[in-house]
Design a protein around this motif. Structure first.
Motif, PDB file in Angstrom:
ATOM      1  N   THR A  55       0.818  -1.211   0.000  1.00  0.00           N
ATOM      2  CA  THR A  55       0.000   0.000   0.000  1.00  0.00           C
ATOM      3  C   THR A  55       0.854   1.264   0.000  1.00  0.00           C
ATOM      4  O   THR A  55       1.918   1.321   0.609  1.00  0.00           O
ATOM      5  CB  THR A  55      -0.934   0.023   1.224  1.00  0.00           C
ATOM      6  OG1 THR A  55      -0.140   0.062   2.418  1.00  0.00           O
ATOM      7  CG2 THR A  55      -1.837  -1.201   1.255  1.00  0.00           C
ATOM      8  N   ARG A  56       0.349   2.267  -0.710  1.00  0.00           N
ATOM      9  CA  ARG A  56       0.917   3.618  -0.680  1.00  0.00           C
ATOM     10  C   ARG A  56      -0.232   4.607  -0.639  1.00  0.00           C
ATOM     11  O   ARG A  56      -1.330   4.327  -1.136  1.00  0.00           O
ATOM     12  CB  ARG A  56       1.768   3.901  -1.922  1.00  0.00           C
ATOM     13  CG  ARG A  56       3.152   3.309  -1.913  1.00  0.00           C
ATOM     14  CD  ARG A  56       3.981   3.873  -3.062  1.00  0.00           C
ATOM     15  NE  ARG A  56       5.314   3.264  -3.112  1.00  0.00           N
ATOM     16  CZ  ARG A  56       5.592   2.170  -3.807  1.00  0.00           C
ATOM     17  NH1 ARG A  56       4.639   1.586  -4.520  1.00  0.00           N
ATOM     18  NH2 ARG A  56       6.820   1.681  -3.801  1.00  0.00           N
ATOM     19  N   GLU A  57       0.017   5.778  -0.078  1.00  0.00           N
ATOM     20  CA  GLU A  57      -1.026   6.793  -0.012  1.00  0.00           C
ATOM     21  C   GLU A  57      -1.176   7.555  -1.329  1.00  0.00           C
ATOM     22  O   GLU A  57      -2.253   8.048  -1.642  1.00  0.00           O
ATOM     23  CB  GLU A  57      -0.730   7.774   1.121  1.00  0.00           C
ATOM     24  CG  GLU A  57      -0.805   7.155   2.509  1.00  0.00           C
ATOM     25  CD  GLU A  57      -0.561   8.163   3.611  1.00  0.00           C
ATOM     26  OE1 GLU A  57      -0.311   9.345   3.282  1.00  0.00           O
ATOM     27  OE2 GLU A  57      -0.615   7.779   4.796  1.00  0.00           O
ATOM     28  N   ASN A  58      -0.107   7.641  -2.094  1.00  0.00           N
ATOM     29  CA  ASN A  58      -0.105   8.483  -3.293  1.00  0.00           C
ATOM     30  C   ASN A  58      -0.579   7.675  -4.502  1.00  0.00           C
ATOM     31  O   ASN A  58       0.222   7.068  -5.219  1.00  0.00           O
ATOM     32  CB  ASN A  58       1.296   9.042  -3.532  1.00  0.00           C
ATOM     33  CG  ASN A  58       1.298  10.137  -4.583  1.00  0.00           C
ATOM     34  OD1 ASN A  58       0.252  10.578  -5.038  1.00  0.00           O
ATOM     35  ND2 ASN A  58       2.483  10.575  -4.970  1.00  0.00           N
ATOM     36  N   TRP A  59      -1.882   7.673  -4.742  1.00  0.00           N
ATOM     37  CA  TRP A  59      -2.431   6.927  -5.873  1.00  0.00           C
ATOM     38  C   TRP A  59      -3.698   7.612  -6.367  1.00  0.00           C
ATOM     39  O   TRP A  59      -4.314   8.399  -5.644  1.00  0.00           O
ATOM     40  CB  TRP A  59      -2.718   5.475  -5.481  1.00  0.00           C
ATOM     41  CG  TRP A  59      -3.908   5.288  -4.583  1.00  0.00           C
ATOM     42  CD1 TRP A  59      -4.002   5.643  -3.282  1.00  0.00           C
ATOM     43  CD2 TRP A  59      -5.175   4.707  -4.938  1.00  0.00           C
ATOM     44  NE1 TRP A  59      -5.253   5.325  -2.779  1.00  0.00           N
ATOM     45  CE2 TRP A  59      -5.985   4.745  -3.789  1.00  0.00           C
ATOM     46  CE3 TRP A  59      -5.688   4.164  -6.107  1.00  0.00           C
ATOM     47  CZ2 TRP A  59      -7.289   4.256  -3.776  1.00  0.00           C
ATOM     48  CZ3 TRP A  59      -6.981   3.671  -6.092  1.00  0.00           C
ATOM     49  CH2 TRP A  59      -7.761   3.722  -4.934  1.00  0.00           C
ATOM     50  N   ARG A 124       8.693   8.490 -10.840  1.00  0.00           N
ATOM     51  CA  ARG A 124       8.137   7.673 -11.909  1.00  0.00           C
ATOM     52  C   ARG A 124       6.624   7.582 -11.733  1.00  0.00           C
ATOM     53  O   ARG A 124       6.121   7.586 -10.597  1.00  0.00           O
ATOM     54  CB  ARG A 124       8.731   6.267 -11.907  1.00  0.00           C
ATOM     55  CG  ARG A 124      10.224   6.180 -11.797  1.00  0.00           C
ATOM     56  CD  ARG A 124      10.941   6.881 -12.930  1.00  0.00           C
ATOM     57  NE  ARG A 124      10.659   6.280 -14.238  1.00  0.00           N
ATOM     58  CZ  ARG A 124      11.147   6.749 -15.390  1.00  0.00           C
ATOM     59  NH1 ARG A 124      11.909   7.842 -15.386  1.00  0.00           N
ATOM     60  NH2 ARG A 124      10.860   6.147 -16.526  1.00  0.00           N
ATOM     61  N   VAL A 125       5.915   7.477 -12.843  1.00  0.00           N
ATOM     62  CA  VAL A 125       4.466   7.313 -12.811  1.00  0.00           C
ATOM     63  C   VAL A 125       4.127   5.926 -13.355  1.00  0.00           C
ATOM     64  O   VAL A 125       4.516   5.581 -14.481  1.00  0.00           O
ATOM     65  CB  VAL A 125       3.748   8.394 -13.624  1.00  0.00           C
ATOM     66  CG1 VAL A 125       2.234   8.155 -13.622  1.00  0.00           C
ATOM     67  CG2 VAL A 125       4.060   9.778 -13.058  1.00  0.00           C
ATOM     68  N   LEU A 126       3.433   5.146 -12.550  1.00  0.00           N
ATOM     69  CA  LEU A 126       3.069   3.772 -12.911  1.00  0.00           C
ATOM     70  C   LEU A 126       1.577   3.686 -13.179  1.00  0.00           C
ATOM     71  O   LEU A 126       0.765   4.229 -12.419  1.00  0.00           O
ATOM     72  CB  LEU A 126       3.455   2.808 -11.790  1.00  0.00           C
ATOM     73  CG  LEU A 126       4.906   2.862 -11.285  1.00  0.00           C
ATOM     74  CD1 LEU A 126       5.105   1.861 -10.163  1.00  0.00           C
ATOM     75  CD2 LEU A 126       5.895   2.615 -12.427  1.00  0.00           C
ATOM     76  N   LEU A 127       1.222   2.987 -14.241  1.00  0.00           N
ATOM     77  CA  LEU A 127      -0.173   2.739 -14.598  1.00  0.00           C
ATOM     78  C   LEU A 127      -0.471   1.270 -14.340  1.00  0.00           C
ATOM     79  O   LEU A 127       0.174   0.380 -14.919  1.00  0.00           O
ATOM     80  CB  LEU A 127      -0.413   3.090 -16.063  1.00  0.00           C
ATOM     81  CG  LEU A 127      -1.792   2.764 -16.645  1.00  0.00           C
ATOM     82  CD1 LEU A 127      -2.890   3.545 -15.940  1.00  0.00           C
ATOM     83  CD2 LEU A 127      -1.811   3.046 -18.147  1.00  0.00           C
ATOM     84  N   HIS A 128      -1.439   0.995 -13.459  1.00  0.00           N
ATOM     85  CA  HIS A 128      -1.756  -0.367 -13.033  1.00  0.00           C
ATOM     86  C   HIS A 128      -3.123  -0.812 -13.549  1.00  0.00           C
ATOM     87  O   HIS A 128      -4.086  -0.037 -13.519  1.00  0.00           O
ATOM     88  CB  HIS A 128      -1.782  -0.466 -11.510  1.00  0.00           C
ATOM     89  CG  HIS A 128      -0.506  -0.085 -10.825  1.00  0.00           C
ATOM     90  ND1 HIS A 128       0.550  -0.946 -10.696  1.00  0.00           N
ATOM     91  CD2 HIS A 128      -0.128   1.068 -10.215  1.00  0.00           C
ATOM     92  CE1 HIS A 128       1.537  -0.348 -10.028  1.00  0.00           C
ATOM     93  NE2 HIS A 128       1.142   0.877  -9.729  1.00  0.00           N
ATOM     94  N   LEU A 210      -3.381   4.860 -11.039  1.00  0.00           N
ATOM     95  CA  LEU A 210      -2.067   5.480 -11.191  1.00  0.00           C
ATOM     96  C   LEU A 210      -1.366   5.574  -9.845  1.00  0.00           C
ATOM     97  O   LEU A 210      -2.013   5.719  -8.803  1.00  0.00           O
ATOM     98  CB  LEU A 210      -2.197   6.894 -11.754  1.00  0.00           C
ATOM     99  CG  LEU A 210      -2.612   7.066 -13.207  1.00  0.00           C
ATOM    100  CD1 LEU A 210      -2.963   8.534 -13.458  1.00  0.00           C
ATOM    101  CD2 LEU A 210      -1.511   6.612 -14.153  1.00  0.00           C
ATOM    102  N   GLU A 211      -0.043   5.526  -9.902  1.00  0.00           N
ATOM    103  CA  GLU A 211       0.758   5.624  -8.687  1.00  0.00           C
ATOM    104  C   GLU A 211       2.051   6.365  -9.017  1.00  0.00           C
ATOM    105  O   GLU A 211       2.682   6.094 -10.042  1.00  0.00           O
ATOM    106  CB  GLU A 211       1.058   4.215  -8.182  1.00  0.00           C
ATOM    107  CG  GLU A 211       1.859   4.133  -6.915  1.00  0.00           C
ATOM    108  CD  GLU A 211       2.099   2.691  -6.508  1.00  0.00           C
ATOM    109  OE1 GLU A 211       2.098   2.419  -5.296  1.00  0.00           O
ATOM    110  OE2 GLU A 211       2.297   1.838  -7.400  1.00  0.00           O
TER     111      GLU A 211
END
Length: 614
Positions: A55-59, A124-128, A210-211
């Motif tokens: 888990t991360r808060e920034n999403w 970096r920006v990740l698309l999940h 997104l994250e």
């Protein structure tokens, strides 16, 4: 030419804005619905955090109304779209707002925009994607960033380099799904639904999000345990690693830190839990984990997770019969065959509340296990099982079917594995590995099931051994109700599993019980169609149908009485068909719309409790 392209882009953007402003999203009518379906809106659709083990808060959640188009296979990105679709519901579903089929000769296209993520120059920006069935190509601002093949495993793209300056970014997705015209895993989906085969599920069917992460970040965790040493074992994967970084892992209970260790990124942290409690049904103790990537005293990245102390194994009882052991003790495992289908969302539950409802009712009825049948659920489903103390057997979704099976030794199948093409084998192996890796951390999963009833079954011993070697911490049920490769009296994997309808039976303990765990992988299937709660009014189906709930319960209670005798004779587990009705199947414990439970819940819990005291 350049002016024309600019004008075309402006026109498309204007159309998207107009579509968003005049949205008329509606459920597709014509079939039964759950009570949760009417509560779904484009604003509230599946807003829960989709990855509970990291888990991360920034999403940012991207679920909601997107544009869609169904086009002939092989075309370029569309410039015009057919309308709107509610992501993450498959295009064939009522909740998607579309309710159309696609098929092998066409492709499903999506289009949406998202706000440019806030990030530093090195982030970096990740698309999940939680899941998209089956071949998914992703475009950001018109650039293809990759293709993923697989309908059941989550996947991620780093889209940092494709982002442009400005406030918004454009996202397009192309999906091709041949359903039962292709060799890929697809469970019970067929282009012509009938009997035990259901509506196709094409496209995105789990959350898209997104994250934003730092240049060096925690990309994965592998959480295990050792109940003998009372240790939780955490191995961290780090992307973009550079020298000097370390990983600090801590375990927490009730807001207090109870263990901590700092290791290199290539080492496994071993957290010894003082006064440790073991995870089990009725006592689902979870320990919160905090994992930090540190550079000296500076925290570079941090994620949350959790772990549990739990062991599944096999051991002989006093009669020499192999038993399924949880934390070193025999516990009879009994649960329903759970297919995870919904009349309104197909593969996707209308809401998290709806999804958990099925698990809760299963538990309320006194079951302690669920066999997740030829489907893989979102990570949030397994998280709920972890928290609630529900054991899970996880099937690999079937595909490339066509082989049959022959009877030998009375109740068990002979060796008649399917000849698969190298492409078909590779597709199976890759996705099965991904499923095992992606869901490894959930302690509720205690059994892997590569094959069901010889559906596409191939190289049984090789696949069973490969599965066991890949994850030795769980039991392997090589072929539930399928063909078995024998080595003397031992079959591939740990478990020998027969299917029998409607009555309860078991593999012969004298022949198989000394080296294999004995399991009844499917039985029951008692049907009760309930007017007003069926997928269609005529031609519904069950293994044995009844006129009312009293008749149904009388027959069921007789099955349980006999099942208890089999437990005493050496049976370790049983699976009743099934949790809910599904399309024309009416043999569920509940109706397909979940509005009627066909059994008295308290009576069910009472008779099931006798099975666990044998």
């Amino acid at each position: 030419m350049k002016t024309t392209l600019i004008f075309g882009a402006f026109l498309l953007f204007s159309q998207q804005i107009a579509t968003a402003q005049t949205s008329t999203y509606k459920l597709v009518k014509g079939k039964i619905m759950t009570e949760w379906a009417t509560q779904v809106t484009p604003e509230n659709v599946h807003q829960e955090y989709p990855r509970p083990q990291l888990t991360r808060e920034n999403w940012v959640n991207l679920n909601g109304l997107w544009d869609y188009a169904i086009k002939p296979k092989g075309q370029a990105i569309p410039t015009y779209f057919d309308g709107e679709i509610l992501v993450p519901f498959a295009v064939e579903s009522a909740l998607s707002g579309v309710g159309k089929t696609v098929g092998k000769d066409k492709e499903l296209w999506y289009n949406t925009t998202f706000a440019t993520p806030k990030k530093s120059s090195n982030d970096r920006v990740l698309l999940h994607f939680g899941a998209s069935d089956w071949e998914t190509e992703v475009f950001v601002n018109g650039q293809s960033i990759g293709i993923h093949k697989g309908g059941y495993d989550p996947f991620t793209f780093d889209i940092t380099e494709q982002l442009k300056s400005g406030k918004t970014q454009n996202l397009q997705v192309r999906v091709w799904d041949p359903s039962d015209d292709g060799p890929q895993p697809r469970g019970k989906q067929v282009k012509n639904p009938h009997g035990i085969w259901y509506t196709p599920v094409t496209g995105i069917w789990q959350t898209v999000w997104l994250e934003t992460v730092p240049a060096t970040y925690i990309s994965g965790l592998k959480n295990a345990s050792d109940i003998k040493t009372k240790q939780i074992l955490v191995t961290t994967e780090v992307a973009g690693i550079v020298a000097g970084k370390q990983v600090k892992v801590s375990a927490w209970k009730g807001g207090s830190m109870i263990a901590e260790q700092t290791v290199s990124p290539t080492e496994t942290a071993k957290l010894t839990i003082k006064d440790a409690e073991l995870w089990a049904p009725g006592n689902p103790v979870l320990y919160d984990l905090k994992v930090e990537l540190v550079d000296g005293k500076k925290v570079v990245d941090a994620v949350g997770s959790y772990g549990a102390l739990r062991e599944i194994s096999m051991a002989a009882d006093e009669n020499g019969i192999q038993r399924m052991m949880l934390n070193g003790e025999f516990l009879f495992q009994y649960g329903p065959l759970d297919q995870g289908w919904w009349p309104d969302g197909l593969y996707t539950a209308p809401s998290h509340e709806a999804m958990v409802f099925d698990i809760q009712k299963t538990q309320d009825m006194g079951f302690n296990m669920i066999r997740k049948h030829v489907k893989v659920e979102p990570a949030t489903w397994y998280h709920a099982c972890d928290k609630m103390g529900m054991l899970v057997w996880q099937d690999m979704p079937s595909g490339d079917m066509g082989n049959g099976w022959e009877m030998k030794l009375g109740v068990l199948g002979s060796q008649s594995d399917r000849e698969r093409t190298p492409e078909s084998e590779a597709i199976f192996r890759e996705e099965w590995k991904e499923v095992m890796d992606d869901f490894y951390n959930f302690p509720s999963i205690v059994v892997w099931v590569p094959f069901n009833e010889a559906w596409g079954q191939f190289k049984t011993k090789e696949i069973a051994d490969w599965t066991k070697n890949h994850d030795p911490s769980r039991l392997v049920n090589s072929a539930s109700g399928g063909n078995f490769e024998m080595e003397g009296t031992r079959i591939a994997g740990d478990i020998i599993d027969l299917h029998n309808y409607p009555d309860a039976k078991m593999p012969n303990p004298g022949i198989y019980g000394k080296e294999n765990i004995l399991v009844l992988g499917e039985f029951g299937g008692l049907g009760l169609p309930v007017d007003g709660h069926v997928w269609q009014q005529k031609d519904n189906w069950g293994y044995q149908s009844f006129k009312n709930q009293d008749e149904l319960y009388t027959r069921y209670s007789g099955l349980i009485e006999h099942l208890g005798k089999l437990v005493e004779a050496g049976l370790s587990a049983a699976v009743y068909t099934q949790t809910t009705d599904v399309e024309v199947e009416t043999n569920g414990l509940m109706t397909y719309d979940r509005k009627l439970i066909k059994f008295d819940v308290s009576k069910m819990k009472s008779i099931h409790s006798t099975l666990y005291n044998k």
